[in-house]
Scaffold this motif. Structure first.
Motif, PDB file in Angstrom:
ATOM      1  N   VAL A 161      83.159  59.073 -35.454  1.00 32.13           N
ATOM      2  CA  VAL A 161      83.892  59.316 -36.697  1.00 32.13           C
ATOM      3  C   VAL A 161      84.067  60.815 -36.890  1.00 32.13           C
ATOM      4  N   GLU A 162      84.993  61.148 -37.780  1.00 29.49           N
ATOM      5  CA  GLU A 162      85.322  62.544 -38.031  1.00 29.49           C
ATOM      6  C   GLU A 162      84.177  63.278 -38.744  1.00 29.49           C
ATOM      7  N   ALA A 163      84.032  64.554 -38.451  1.00 35.63           N
ATOM      8  CA  ALA A 163      82.991  65.353 -39.116  1.00 35.63           C
ATOM      9  C   ALA A 163      83.157  65.254 -40.625  1.00 35.63           C
ATOM     10  N   GLY A 164      82.058  65.067 -41.330  1.00 38.21           N
ATOM     11  CA  GLY A 164      82.098  65.009 -42.793  1.00 38.21           C
ATOM     12  C   GLY A 164      82.386  63.628 -43.362  1.00 38.21           C
ATOM     13  N   SER A 165      82.632  62.622 -42.472  1.00 36.17           N
ATOM     14  CA  SER A 165      83.050  61.333 -43.024  1.00 36.17           C
ATOM     15  C   SER A 165      81.887  60.393 -43.349  1.00 36.17           C
ATOM     16  N   ILE A 166      80.702  60.712 -42.887  1.00 36.91           N
ATOM     17  CA  ILE A 166      79.552  59.864 -43.242  1.00 36.91           C
ATOM     18  C   ILE A 166      79.089  60.265 -44.642  1.00 36.91           C
ATOM     19  N   PRO A 167      78.928  59.271 -45.543  1.00 34.48           N
ATOM     20  CA  PRO A 167      78.548  59.605 -46.921  1.00 34.48           C
ATOM     21  C   PRO A 167      77.209  60.349 -46.946  1.00 34.48           C
ATOM     22  N   LYS A 168      77.126  61.387 -47.793  1.00 33.94           N
ATOM     23  CA  LYS A 168      75.910  62.192 -47.871  1.00 33.94           C
ATOM     24  C   LYS A 168      75.124  61.799 -49.105  1.00 33.94           C
ATOM     25  N   SER A 169      73.816  61.746 -48.958  1.00 35.05           N
ATOM     26  CA  SER A 169      72.987  61.500 -50.138  1.00 35.05           C
ATOM     27  C   SER A 169      72.606  62.859 -50.722  1.00 35.05           C
ATOM     28  N   GLU A 170      72.246  62.871 -51.997  1.00 35.15           N
ATOM     29  CA  GLU A 170      71.909  64.134 -52.658  1.00 35.15           C
ATOM     30  C   GLU A 170      70.709  64.812 -52.003  1.00 35.15           C
ATOM     31  N   GLY A 171      69.635  64.059 -51.804  1.00 35.76           N
ATOM     32  CA  GLY A 171      68.427  64.660 -51.254  1.00 35.76           C
ATOM     33  C   GLY A 171      68.298  64.405 -49.762  1.00 35.76           C
ATOM     34  N   LYS A 172      67.186  63.780 -49.406  1.00 33.70           N
ATOM     35  CA  LYS A 172      66.914  63.529 -48.006  1.00 33.70           C
ATOM     36  C   LYS A 172      67.960  62.568 -47.419  1.00 33.70           C
ATOM     37  N   ALA A 173      68.282  62.775 -46.153  1.00 33.74           N
ATOM     38  CA  ALA A 173      69.292  61.942 -45.511  1.00 33.74           C
ATOM     39  C   ALA A 173      68.799  60.502 -45.361  1.00 33.74           C
ATOM     40  N   ILE A 174      69.711  59.552 -45.569  1.00 37.07           N
ATOM     41  CA  ILE A 174      69.396  58.158 -45.264  1.00 37.07           C
ATOM     42  C   ILE A 174      69.945  57.888 -43.878  1.00 37.07           C
ATOM     43  N   ARG A 175      69.123  57.477 -42.960  1.00 36.35           N
ATOM     44  CA  ARG A 175      69.533  57.339 -41.571  1.00 36.35           C
ATOM     45  C   ARG A 175      69.815  55.906 -41.153  1.00 36.35           C
ATOM     46  N   VAL A 176      69.237  54.952 -41.865  1.00 38.24           N
ATOM     47  CA  VAL A 176      69.354  53.561 -41.426  1.00 38.24           C
ATOM     48  C   VAL A 176      69.757  52.670 -42.595  1.00 38.24           C
ATOM     49  N   THR A 177      70.729  51.769 -42.371  1.00 33.15           N
ATOM     50  CA  THR A 177      70.944  50.689 -43.329  1.00 33.15           C
ATOM     51  C   THR A 177      70.751  49.381 -42.570  1.00 33.15           C
ATOM     52  N   ASP A 178      70.125  48.436 -43.227  1.00 35.38           N
ATOM     53  CA  ASP A 178      69.853  47.164 -42.561  1.00 35.38           C
ATOM     54  C   ASP A 178      70.590  46.061 -43.311  1.00 35.38           C
ATOM     55  N   ASN A 179      71.687  45.586 -42.697  1.00 34.14           N
ATOM     56  CA  ASN A 179      72.491  44.534 -43.336  1.00 34.14           C
ATOM     57  C   ASN A 179      72.377  43.226 -42.573  1.00 34.14           C
ATOM     58  N   ARG A 180      71.302  43.088 -41.827  1.00 33.26           N
ATOM     59  CA  ARG A 180      71.174  41.870 -41.004  1.00 33.26           C
ATOM     60  C   ARG A 180      70.890  40.669 -41.882  1.00 33.26           C
TER      61      ARG A 180
END
Ligand code: ADP
Ligand code: K
Ligand code: ZN
Length: 436
Positions: free
Chosen positions: A414-433
């Motif tokens: 994906v393009e630079a800057g397109s991943i949503p940013k969280s205010e504080g610490k980065a969220i690296r994993v989402t689990d939608n299984r």
């Protein structure tokens, strides 16, 4: 090279003297912990009395304390002093259930500020530095924790707060900032703003030291940050249960983080068997406060995975070093039967030059099978490249991740800057299984 310390008498204590100090402080800690509701009840049930510890190795006879204990006894169950003596609290956000809260009296805050000053000094910061603290103030410990440490050290502090990258850059340039603290995931974004403004932090700022921490990151990530900014970047570790920052810090040798053993008793355990592991082996970090009065914590299970680095550091500090945190035991996820830590994936990505500063791991169920979808930002000049180059980059990333974690990912560039940013610490994993 001359050796320099903030508090030589503590930082270079011989092992036996350090252990003697720990023993005295541990017994004092137990005594004050017994005044809290939680430890008072627990220790009387288990017949643990102040003074029982004759040798520091007997720490293993005491029960563990967990985050759940903190939650169950929220808010005042761990308080060892009357409220009139307490002057500040810090609390984690806790989106589900009770948050956790830590209380401090004046002694605790002075002790924390001193540890922070010691930590910064150890990473080479001096009173001649202009130090910009790029981090949220308020309940988050990185703000005030660094603030009082910088002031105690005597550097000129800029309490910049988090976000607003243009303002951060302006502050840096207006005041000639030489040192700064920020979370590593933010520094990638800040760099993009420098670039967009046609600025190069190497030439257009006077930065020479960055302190990075509060979230897991790889050595590859650190090297990127050092190259982007033309600085040396030092790893800072802490957790609010142990005050916040100032628990363990890299010295100028950058070979592990000295953990301040006069203030914390450190154990590494196997999280399954709960038994201690030998130095050099990875396990869960367990910590006991040795210099906290308002709210001592004994054998607190941090969930952070690290190891003791065997041997001595050239800097002359005798306090042992922990390795960079590979993640929290609860960060690990299982995909296609493989155990994966997000940092393994970051380690692969950050070594690939075309990869931008952000990524996200999404666990999905697709056509009945669980898949690991890794979204990877690609540097802007590259993203505009032709399909063939992107395709081959995507294949390279897929192969390297599979080699590292053994499970084959689906890679989405994906393009630079397109991943949503969280205010504080980065969220690296989402689990939608969909389980089961
Ligand atoms: P807050 O950020 O609100 O203070 P916590 O105290 O819970 O929240 O954050 C502490 C946690 O952050 C640690 O237990 C650890 O998992 C992580 N952390 C802090 N510093 C580092 C670091 N240098 N490297 C890796 N993880 C870190
Ligand atoms: K100064
Ligand atoms: Zn050192």
């Amino acid at each position: 090279m001359t050796l320099e310390f903030w508090q030589e008498e503590f930082e270079t204590l011989e092992k036996k003297d350090l252990q003697q100090l720990q023993l005295e402080r541990l017994n004092k800690t137990i005594e004050s912990a017994c005044r809290s509701l939680f430890y008072g009840e627990l220790y009387s049930k288990k017949k643990i009395k102040p003074g029982v510890i004759k040798d520091i190795s007997q720490i293993t006879e005491l029960p563990f304390t967990t985050k759940q204990d903190l939650r169950d006894n929220f808010p005042y169950g761990f308080l060892s002093l009357p409220k009139k003596d307490i002057i500040r609290l810090h609390s984690s956000s806790g989106t589900t259930g009770n948050p956790t809260v830590i209380f401090h009296n004046r002694h605790d805050l002075d002790s924390w500020a001193n540890l922070m000053a010691r930590s910064l000094f150890c990473a080479g910061v001096r009173d001649t530095d202009v130090f910009q603290n790029i981090c949220g103030y308020g309940l988050f410990t990185g703000g005030l924790g660094f603030q009082y440490g910088i002031e105690t050290l005597g550097a000129l502090s800029i309490p910049a707060g988090a976000g607003n990258s243009l303002r951060q850059i302006k502050l840096m340039r207006d005041y000639g900032t030489t040192a700064a603290h920020a979370i590593p995931s933010y520094l990638g974004r800040l760099y993009e703003v420098f670039e967009a403004e046609g600025l190069d932090p190497k030439k257009d700022t006077q930065l020479k030291t960055l302190v990075i921490g509060a979230e897991p990151h790889t050595d590859a990530q650190r090297k990127r940050i050092e190259e982007m900014y033309g600085v040396r970047a030092f790893n800072s570790f802490g957790l609010s249960e142990m005050n916040g920052p100032g628990v363990a810090f890299e010295c100028t040798h950058q070979n592990g983080l000295h953990i301040w053993e006069d203030s914390y008793l450190v154990e590494i355990i196997d999280p399954e068997t709960l038994q201690p592991v030998p130095d050099g082996e990875y396990g869960e970090l367990v910590m006991t406060t040795l210099d906290r009065e308002a709210m001592p914590l004994i054998r607190y299970r941090t969930r952070d995975i690290t190891r003791i680095i065997p041997g001595e550091c050239e800097c002359g500090r005798t306090h042992r070093r922990i390795d960079r945190i590979t993640g929290r035991s609860d960060d690990m996820f299982i995909i296609k039967g493989c155990n994966v830590f997000p940092m393994q994936i970051e380690g692969v990505l950050m070594k690939i030059p075309e990869v931008g500063s952000d990524y996200m791991i999404n666990l999905e169920t697709m056509n009945g099978a669980d898949e690991m979808v890794v979204e990877v930002e690609v540097k802007s000049d590259w993203f505009r490249g032709d399909i063939k180059r992107l395709d081959s980059l995507s294949k390279t990333i897929t192969r390297q991740i599979r080699d590292e974690v053994l499970a084959k990912p689906i890679v989405k560039l994906v393009e630079a800057g397109s991943i949503p940013k969280s205010e504080g610490k980065a969220i690296r994993v989402t689990d939608n299984r969909k389980n089961g």
